[in-house]
Write a protein that holds these residues in place. Structure first.
Motif, PDB file in Angstrom:
ATOM      1  N   ALA A  42     -11.884   4.141  -7.547  1.00  0.00           N
ATOM      2  CA  ALA A  42     -13.266   3.932  -7.973  1.00  0.00           C
ATOM      3  C   ALA A  42     -13.402   4.098  -9.481  1.00  0.00           C
ATOM      4  N   VAL A  43     -14.162   3.190 -10.090  1.00  0.00           N
ATOM      5  CA  VAL A  43     -14.488   3.288 -11.515  1.00  0.00           C
ATOM      6  C   VAL A  43     -15.996   3.102 -11.646  1.00  0.00           C
ATOM      7  N   GLN A  44     -16.682   4.084 -12.237  1.00  0.00           N
ATOM      8  CA  GLN A  44     -18.138   4.009 -12.364  1.00  0.00           C
ATOM      9  C   GLN A  44     -18.535   3.391 -13.703  1.00  0.00           C
ATOM     10  N   SER A  45     -19.575   2.557 -13.656  1.00  0.00           N
ATOM     11  CA  SER A  45     -20.075   1.891 -14.865  1.00  0.00           C
ATOM     12  C   SER A  45     -21.590   1.986 -14.906  1.00  0.00           C
ATOM     13  N   LYS A  46     -22.135   1.924 -16.092  1.00  0.00           N
ATOM     14  CA  LYS A  46     -23.573   1.773 -16.256  1.00  0.00           C
ATOM     15  C   LYS A  46     -24.029   0.492 -15.554  1.00  0.00           C
ATOM     16  N   SER A  47     -25.250   0.484 -15.008  1.00  0.00           N
ATOM     17  CA  SER A  47     -25.784  -0.696 -14.345  1.00  0.00           C
ATOM     18  C   SER A  47     -26.020  -1.818 -15.354  1.00  0.00           C
ATOM     19  N   GLY A  48     -25.943  -3.053 -14.875  1.00  0.00           N
ATOM     20  CA  GLY A  48     -26.191  -4.206 -15.737  1.00  0.00           C
ATOM     21  C   GLY A  48     -24.953  -5.054 -15.905  1.00  0.00           C
ATOM     22  N   HIS A  49     -25.132  -6.375 -15.848  1.00  0.00           N
ATOM     23  CA  HIS A  49     -23.972  -7.263 -15.768  1.00  0.00           C
ATOM     24  C   HIS A  49     -23.041  -7.136 -16.964  1.00  0.00           C
ATOM     25  N   ALA A  50     -23.571  -6.996 -18.178  1.00  0.00           N
ATOM     26  CA  ALA A  50     -22.703  -6.927 -19.356  1.00  0.00           C
ATOM     27  C   ALA A  50     -21.822  -5.682 -19.324  1.00  0.00           C
ATOM     28  N   PHE A  51     -22.407  -4.560 -18.890  1.00  0.00           N
ATOM     29  CA  PHE A  51     -21.661  -3.296 -18.847  1.00  0.00           C
ATOM     30  C   PHE A  51     -20.576  -3.333 -17.757  1.00  0.00           C
ATOM     31  N   ILE A  52     -20.948  -3.812 -16.557  1.00  0.00           N
ATOM     32  CA  ILE A  52     -19.999  -3.886 -15.442  1.00  0.00           C
ATOM     33  C   ILE A  52     -18.803  -4.766 -15.823  1.00  0.00           C
ATOM     34  N   LYS A  53     -19.084  -5.923 -16.428  1.00  0.00           N
ATOM     35  CA  LYS A  53     -18.004  -6.860 -16.777  1.00  0.00           C
ATOM     36  C   LYS A  53     -17.043  -6.246 -17.790  1.00  0.00           C
TER      37      LYS A  53
END
Length: 457
Positions: free
Chosen positions: A303-314
């Motif tokens: 698992a890798v956690q990211s801030k929400s939002g398409h630019a951040f996830i990508k």
């Protein structure tokens, strides 16, 4: 003279028509994009909103005046622009869309070469600054624009996610919501027939119509789900699929007509990838996490956690070479799709899972829902999101929860947890709650009531 532009958000452009976004502003954005990145050629497309074509033409003029050649893909979903930006010999792409925002809004999603996202952290502020001051340089040669039909190539790419010979007979309700998805649904239906894939398409609200006669296509809102639910029940379908306006999000309904929260679809798709390849990295957002972490533990994923939002996830997916990334808001991202989000790939993968397991969609997700019930996203209009988030934090601080500030504030109490954050696209506070049913079987409504009272006090 510098003009302040308020349509620039954290990872895209959204604004009220006339005041925050108009043809003059669109021209300046196109011109600034061209001057800053200096691409030789870009793709551009637009959704079905009545204002989108004019905004697209203004953006094309700005790009051409900056010396950039443009391939105009016509009326498209966002992911067709993403596909064009990594599949064709171009150095970027722009989709004119306001997705699920109200009728009097529009916006843009911008990418660079290979569909790399442009967000506030990676160049959007530079475009904003140049568009505001309009300090544009003259170019020797203006660019030109030509129309390009990317649909056949896009359909070939999508079919690559399934093995036609392994798909069992299925009946699917397809609800485009009068948005941009209809032309892709029609083309896929034709392709399925050519390949003798035994899937029946039941299409509702399939015609693209910028007046949105059945309301803005946004199935995340409960009031927008009834037509899909009813069609599933009437036609005794195996699954229902509904899309938002630019179809970069899809929403699934099981054979009983029940809406499946995007959170559990993240778990289902993560499982599908990990069955093929253990140890793969899966990116998730912090709003709802326990089910995803449980699935990854069962199927040996990381698992890798990211801030929400398409630019951040990508960006996080690229950094970790993750095979898949999922947000509970029904955005699903794929390494083989240049780490971009797609609203078509998830349901194709879902019919693969339905075919391979010979199970119904309800049976595939019922255990997840039973173990980790969630509230669904609850939105509040508040005067000041930062003040409200601090008020919530102060209220619960004495209980000594685990605190995570990846995006807004997440507080974990062991038996339940919640995330509260400001929307990146609308003036809203977004709340998500989940619990462990074995600890507090009937507690969800209590948590919802408690937090609602704090927020509205």
């Amino acid at each position: 003279m510098t003009t302040t532009l308020t349509c620039f958000k954290a990872y895209d452009i959204r604004g009220k028509l006339g005041t925050e976004l108009n043809e003059d502003i669109a021209y300046k954005i196109g011109r600034a994009y061209g001057q800053i990145y200096r691409p030789q050629r870009v793709v551009i497309g637009c959704d079905i909103r009545l204002s989108s074509e004019a905004l697209k033409q203004a953006t094309i003029r700005g790009l051409n005046d900056a010396g950039v050649d443009v391939l105009d893909l016509g009326m498209t979903g966002t992911e067709e622009v993403y596909f064009g930006a990594f599949h064709l010999d171009v150095q970027g792409g722009i989709e004119i869309t306001a997705s699920h925002n109200p009728m009097d809004y529009n916006g843009m999603k911008l990418v660079r070469e290979n569909s790399r996202p442009i967000s506030a952290d990676t160049g959007l502020k530079d475009i904003q600054a140049l568009a505001e001051c309009a300090d544009f340089k003259a170019v020797e040669h203006k660019g030109h624009c030509q129309k390009y039909n990317i649909l056949p190539e896009f359909i070939e790419h999508l079919i690559g996610y399934i093995d036609p010979a392994k798909i069992r007979p299925l009946k699917l309700v397809m609800n485009a919501g009068n948005g941009a998805a209809g032309h892709v649904i029609d083309a896929l239906e034709q392709k399925f027939q050519q390949l003798n894939i035994p899937v029946e398409f039941i299409k509702i609200h399939n015609e693209a119509d910028g007046t949105f006669p059945h309301g803005i296509p946004n199935p995340i809102l409960p009031e927008n789900r009834e037509s899909t639910r009813q069609a599933v029940l009437i036609h005794k379908a195996d699954m229902g699929i509904a899309w938002d306006g630019d179809f970069d999000r899809c929403f699934l309904f099981d054979e009983k007509g029940q809406f499946i929260e995007g959170y559990y679809i993240v778990g289902l798709l993560a499982q599908a990838f990990l069955l093929k390849q253990k140890g793969e990295k899966i990116v998730h957002d912090p709003r709802l996490v326990w089910n995803t972490l449980d699935i990854l533990e069962q199927y040996q994923g990381t698992a890798v956690q990211s801030k929400s939002g398409h630019a951040f996830i990508k960006d996080v997916m690229r950094e970790h070479n993750a095979v898949y990334g999922g947000e509970m808001s029904a955005h699903h991202y794929f390494r083989d799709f240049a780490y971009c989000d797609s609203g078509m790939i998830p349901w194709l993968l879902a019919i693969v899972v339905l075919s391979e397991t010979k199970q119904s969609l309800s049976s595939l997700v019922e255990e997840m829902i039973a173990k980790f019930p969630c509230s669904g996203e609850i939105n509040f209009k508040v005067q000041d999101t930062a003040v409200t988030i601090q008020k919530i934090f102060d209220y619960y601080q004495a209980q000594k929860p685990e605190i995570d500030r990846t995006d807004g504030v997440s507080l974990d109490f062991g038996a339940w947890r919640f995330n509260v954050r400001a929307s990146n696209t609308e003036p809203l506070l977004r709340l998500n709650i989940e619990s462990r049913r074995d600890r507090h079987p009937q507690a969800m409504q209590h948590y919802i009531d408690e937090l609602t009272a704090i927020i509205q006090s």
